[in-house]
Each structure stands twice: as C-alpha cells, then as structure tokens.
Scaffold this motif. Structure first.
Motif, PDB file in Angstrom:
ATOM      1  N   ARG A  76       0.575  -1.052   0.178  1.00 57.29           N
ATOM      2  CA  ARG A  76      -0.259  -0.045   0.011  1.00 57.29           C
ATOM      3  C   ARG A  76       0.664   1.220  -0.067  1.00 57.29           C
ATOM      4  O   ARG A  76       0.442   2.366  -0.770  1.00 57.29           O
ATOM      5  N   GLY A  77       2.056   1.476   0.487  1.00 57.18           N
ATOM      6  CA  GLY A  77       3.133   2.271   0.762  1.00 57.18           C
ATOM      7  C   GLY A  77       3.233   2.477  -0.611  1.00 57.18           C
ATOM      8  O   GLY A  77       3.554   3.663  -1.022  1.00 57.18           O
ATOM      9  N   ARG A  78       3.132   1.718  -1.435  1.00 54.76           N
ATOM     10  CA  ARG A  78       4.516   1.839  -2.913  1.00 54.76           C
ATOM     11  C   ARG A  78       3.171   2.132  -3.763  1.00 54.76           C
ATOM     12  O   ARG A  78       2.794   2.707  -5.075  1.00 54.76           O
ATOM     13  N   GLY A  79       1.485   2.002  -3.462  1.00 52.97           N
ATOM     14  CA  GLY A  79       0.335   2.825  -4.312  1.00 52.97           C
ATOM     15  C   GLY A  79      -0.750   1.406  -4.125  1.00 52.97           C
ATOM     16  O   GLY A  79      -1.525   1.997  -5.340  1.00 52.97           O
ATOM     17  N   LEU A  80      -0.128   0.501  -4.387  1.00 49.56           N
ATOM     18  CA  LEU A  80      -1.211  -0.819  -4.796  1.00 49.56           C
ATOM     19  C   LEU A  80      -2.394  -0.026  -4.289  1.00 49.56           C
ATOM     20  O   LEU A  80      -2.571  -0.605  -3.059  1.00 49.56           O
ATOM     21  N   THR A  81      -3.173  -1.115  -4.836  1.00 48.31           N
ATOM     22  CA  THR A  81      -4.687  -0.883  -4.464  1.00 48.31           C
ATOM     23  C   THR A  81      -5.537  -2.182  -5.137  1.00 48.31           C
ATOM     24  O   THR A  81      -5.169  -2.765  -6.069  1.00 48.31           O
ATOM     25  N   THR A  82      -6.257  -2.571  -5.015  1.00 47.09           N
ATOM     26  CA  THR A  82      -6.946  -3.918  -5.036  1.00 47.09           C
ATOM     27  C   THR A  82      -8.621  -3.734  -5.764  1.00 47.09           C
ATOM     28  O   THR A  82      -8.687  -2.750  -4.964  1.00 47.09           O
ATOM     29  N   GLU A  83      -9.426  -4.271  -6.416  1.00 41.95           N
ATOM     30  CA  GLU A  83     -11.638  -4.346  -6.867  1.00 41.95           C
ATOM     31  C   GLU A  83     -11.708  -5.403  -6.445  1.00 41.95           C
ATOM     32  O   GLU A  83     -12.775  -5.559  -6.427  1.00 41.95           O
ATOM     33  N   LEU A  84     -10.849  -6.194  -5.599  1.00 43.26           N
ATOM     34  CA  LEU A  84     -11.395  -7.761  -5.197  1.00 43.26           C
ATOM     35  C   LEU A  84     -11.671  -6.968  -3.785  1.00 43.26           C
ATOM     36  O   LEU A  84     -11.014  -6.637  -2.702  1.00 43.26           O
ATOM     37  N   PRO A  85     -13.049  -7.568  -3.540  1.00 44.72           N
ATOM     38  CA  PRO A  85     -13.687  -7.105  -2.955  1.00 44.72           C
ATOM     39  C   PRO A  85     -12.732  -8.364  -1.184  1.00 44.72           C
ATOM     40  O   PRO A  85     -12.419  -9.230  -1.695  1.00 44.72           O
ATOM     41  N   ARG A  86     -13.565  -7.781   0.204  1.00 46.31           N
ATOM     42  CA  ARG A  86     -12.752  -9.089   1.116  1.00 46.31           C
ATOM     43  C   ARG A  86     -13.840 -10.234   1.120  1.00 46.31           C
ATOM     44  O   ARG A  86     -15.039  -9.832   1.177  1.00 46.31           O
ATOM     45  N   ALA A  87     -13.063 -11.586   0.889  1.00 45.55           N
ATOM     46  CA  ALA A  87     -13.706 -12.702   0.410  1.00 45.55           C
ATOM     47  C   ALA A  87     -13.955 -13.343   2.280  1.00 45.55           C
ATOM     48  O   ALA A  87     -13.340 -13.816   3.424  1.00 45.55           O
ATOM     49  N   ALA A  88     -15.739 -13.275   2.338  1.00 44.59           N
ATOM     50  CA  ALA A  88     -15.987 -14.261   3.615  1.00 44.59           C
ATOM     51  C   ALA A  88     -16.017 -15.470   3.643  1.00 44.59           C
ATOM     52  O   ALA A  88     -15.516 -16.136   5.038  1.00 44.59           O
ATOM     53  N   GLU A  89     -16.068 -16.102   1.970  1.00 45.60           N
ATOM     54  CA  GLU A  89     -16.078 -17.662   2.107  1.00 45.60           C
ATOM     55  C   GLU A  89     -14.574 -18.095   1.375  1.00 45.60           C
ATOM     56  O   GLU A  89     -14.903 -16.965  -0.281  1.00 45.60           O
ATOM     57  N   ALA A  90     -14.150 -19.100   1.197  1.00 45.86           N
ATOM     58  CA  ALA A  90     -13.214 -19.309   0.007  1.00 45.86           C
ATOM     59  C   ALA A  90     -13.640 -19.689  -1.236  1.00 45.86           C
ATOM     60  O   ALA A  90     -14.965 -20.438  -1.186  1.00 45.86           O
ATOM     61  N   PRO A  91     -13.550 -18.532  -2.416  1.00 39.75           N
ATOM     62  CA  PRO A  91     -13.655 -19.608  -3.845  1.00 39.75           C
ATOM     63  C   PRO A  91     -13.006 -21.296  -4.197  1.00 39.75           C
ATOM     64  O   PRO A  91     -12.841 -21.763  -3.335  1.00 39.75           O
ATOM     65  N   SER A 142     -10.684 -23.683 -13.042  1.00 43.44           N
ATOM     66  CA  SER A 142     -12.383 -23.293 -12.917  1.00 43.44           C
ATOM     67  C   SER A 142     -12.190 -22.481 -11.568  1.00 43.44           C
ATOM     68  O   SER A 142     -12.326 -22.812 -10.685  1.00 43.44           O
ATOM     69  N   VAL A 143     -12.626 -20.899 -11.261  1.00 44.04           N
ATOM     70  CA  VAL A 143     -12.811 -20.577  -9.793  1.00 44.04           C
ATOM     71  C   VAL A 143     -14.276 -20.135  -9.970  1.00 44.04           C
ATOM     72  O   VAL A 143     -14.717 -19.256 -10.235  1.00 44.04           O
ATOM     73  N   ARG A 144     -15.114 -20.522  -8.846  1.00 44.05           N
ATOM     74  CA  ARG A 144     -16.286 -19.840  -8.815  1.00 44.05           C
ATOM     75  C   ARG A 144     -16.843 -19.434  -7.018  1.00 44.05           C
ATOM     76  O   ARG A 144     -15.711 -19.843  -6.062  1.00 44.05           O
ATOM     77  N   LEU A 145     -16.596 -18.446  -7.595  1.00 48.49           N
ATOM     78  CA  LEU A 145     -16.726 -17.120  -6.511  1.00 48.49           C
ATOM     79  C   LEU A 145     -18.083 -16.960  -5.724  1.00 48.49           C
ATOM     80  O   LEU A 145     -19.195 -18.195  -5.884  1.00 48.49           O
ATOM     81  N   PRO A 146     -18.215 -17.157  -4.758  1.00 49.54           N
ATOM     82  CA  PRO A 146     -18.842 -17.153  -3.127  1.00 49.54           C
ATOM     83  C   PRO A 146     -20.000 -15.897  -3.832  1.00 49.54           C
ATOM     84  O   PRO A 146     -19.901 -15.548  -4.156  1.00 49.54           O
ATOM     85  N   ARG A 147     -21.032 -16.409  -3.308  1.00 48.86           N
ATOM     86  CA  ARG A 147     -22.760 -15.577  -3.485  1.00 48.86           C
ATOM     87  C   ARG A 147     -22.000 -14.342  -3.014  1.00 48.86           C
ATOM     88  O   ARG A 147     -22.411 -12.840  -3.386  1.00 48.86           O
ATOM     89  N   SER A 148     -21.329 -13.755  -1.422  1.00 50.38           N
ATOM     90  CA  SER A 148     -20.832 -12.711  -1.090  1.00 50.38           C
ATOM     91  C   SER A 148     -20.284 -12.064  -1.819  1.00 50.38           C
ATOM     92  O   SER A 148     -19.854 -10.565  -1.221  1.00 50.38           O
ATOM     93  N   ALA A 149     -19.177 -12.634  -2.281  1.00 53.07           N
ATOM     94  CA  ALA A 149     -18.599 -11.806  -3.672  1.00 53.07           C
ATOM     95  C   ALA A 149     -19.054 -10.283  -4.104  1.00 53.07           C
ATOM     96  O   ALA A 149     -18.945  -9.497  -4.513  1.00 53.07           O
ATOM     97  N   GLY A 150     -20.306 -11.276  -5.026  1.00 49.09           N
ATOM     98  CA  GLY A 150     -20.996 -10.098  -5.767  1.00 49.09           C
ATOM     99  C   GLY A 150     -20.493 -10.109  -6.970  1.00 49.09           C
ATOM    100  O   GLY A 150     -19.685 -11.215  -7.371  1.00 49.09           O
ATOM    101  N   SER A 151     -20.632  -9.384  -8.032  1.00 51.19           N
ATOM    102  CA  SER A 151     -20.712  -8.659  -9.128  1.00 51.19           C
ATOM    103  C   SER A 151     -19.413  -7.977  -9.452  1.00 51.19           C
ATOM    104  O   SER A 151     -19.143  -7.478  -8.332  1.00 51.19           O
ATOM    105  N   LEU A 152     -18.064  -8.623 -10.221  1.00 52.72           N
ATOM    106  CA  LEU A 152     -16.904  -7.989 -10.274  1.00 52.72           C
ATOM    107  C   LEU A 152     -16.680  -7.320 -11.131  1.00 52.72           C
ATOM    108  O   LEU A 152     -17.207  -7.648 -12.940  1.00 52.72           O
ATOM    109  N   SER A 153     -15.615  -6.488 -11.002  1.00 59.70           N
ATOM    110  CA  SER A 153     -15.350  -5.646 -12.626  1.00 59.70           C
ATOM    111  C   SER A 153     -14.343  -5.989 -12.915  1.00 59.70           C
ATOM    112  O   SER A 153     -14.143  -7.028 -13.362  1.00 59.70           O
TER     113      SER A 153
END
Length: 209
Positions: free
Chosen positions: A99-114, A124-135
């Motif tokens: 973060r000190g280098r200016g890096l960010t993320t657009e992924l949400p915090r995952a309450a469940e593992a994919p 194949s990666v199946r996201l849990p429902r808690s992940a919502g729609s990704l950009s």
C-alpha cells in the motif's frame, strides 16, 4: 609317630583362620549379572535431539492495481503454497509495504473461499455469493493470480486458461499469456518447447460480465 598323623593337626590349624575370616572354601562366588552398556572413556550418553528443518521461503506473484493498471507483485512467504492459499492472500489485499507503494485492489474482502477446480491447463474458479459482481479489473486480478500460480505448480504446462464464475452464473475467461509478469515469473525457466522472454503490458480487455 606316623608322619601322616602329625600332618593332620597342622592342616586343620591352617584352615581355621580362613574359616574365621568368612572366606569360603569353595571357588569364586558370582553375585549379580555382569554390567552392560558400558561406554568407552570420554563418551557420555545423551538423548538424541532432532534439528527442525528450516521452512523454505517462496515468491508468490499476486496481482494488484497501480494507477489503474494491473501489476504483478512478488510477495515472499513461507512455502510451499497452493492455489487456495494464494487466493486467500490476494483477497486480503495489499499489505502495508505494498500500500505504501500505491497499490490497491478492486477485489472485495471474501467472507468465503472460492471453489477451485483444475483440469490440465484449465482452471475454474467459482466465487461465493458474498463476492458479488466483479469489475473487469478485479477479474483480471483474480484470473492472472490463479493462472501464474498454476504455472508455478506445473511449469511444463506452458500456459493456463482461467474461467471465473461469478454469482448468477456469469462467466469471464482469461489466459496467462495476457498477464503481465512479475520478477519471480520472469526468472523462472521457460517450459519445454516455449519461447523464453518476458511479456510486458497489462491484460487484454476480457469480458467481465
């Protein structure tokens, strides 16, 4: 007097002191068992102690965002790692140094593992429902991290194809060939039959749903 008659009192006189001292008239009397396990001089007995093996450290490429572009970051962690643990690190986002280098993320915090399934070069990666729609950028982060991690597992594959299944059945596909490479990936030996040489640039614009 007969000489043999005179010898008998002398013999009895000689045996009396020995009997008085408790010395048996028979041969050597053994008591107990002989000692066993005697060490050589200078050798001491000590319990054996096993020295724990040092845990190796490995570089794991994770994909974050810098100024709107996808970048690979080589994070050093105690190894070995698998696809599941790599994804957990990714969903936790950049650490303090990153973060000190200016890096960010657009992924949400995952309450469940994919859920991850592998089949040769396909993952194949199946996201849990808690992940919502990704950009699209978030899908790129996820797919590239998984693709490169898969190639680290089996460099002979040469490439990896990742399908991300979002809640609602929306699919997005990415190829490892579209992902920018981190230092750890560039330094890895090329797979047999593939051309050596780093790729540069960001991911191609896939369909993120």
């Amino acid at each position: 007097m007969n000489p043999s008659a005179r010898a008998v009192p002398l013999l009895l006189a000689a045996l009396l002191p020995l009997s008085a001292c408790g010395i048996p008239e028979t041969g050597v009397v053994e008591a107990g068992e002989p000692a066993t396990g005697v060490l050589d001089p200078g050798v001491t007995s000590a319990p054996s102690e096993s020295v724990p093996e040092a845990v190796p450290f490995v570089k794991v490429p994770l994909y974050f965002v810098e100024n709107g572009s996808l970048v690979a970051v080589d994070r050093t962690v105690p190894g070995p790692t698998d696809l599941g643990s790599t994804l957990l690190m990714l969903f936790k986002g950049p650490d303090d140094k990153e973060r000190g280098r200016g890096l960010t993320t657009e992924l949400p915090r995952a309450a469940e593992a994919p859920t991850i399934r592998t089949d040769g070069t396909g993952v194949s990666v199946r996201l849990p429902r808690s992940a919502g729609s990704l950009s699209d950028t978030a899908v790129d982060q996820l797919a590239c991290t998984v693709a490169v991690a898969r190639l680290h597992q089996d460099p002979a594959l040469g490439s990896a194809q990742v399908t991300v299944e979002q809640p609602g059945g929306r699919l997005a596909g990415r190829s490892s060939e579209d992902c920018p490479l981190g230092a750890a990936t560039r330094e890895a030996p090329p797979a047999p039959g593939t051309a050596a040489g780093p790729r540069t640039g960001t991911t191609g614009g896939g369909t993120g749903g």
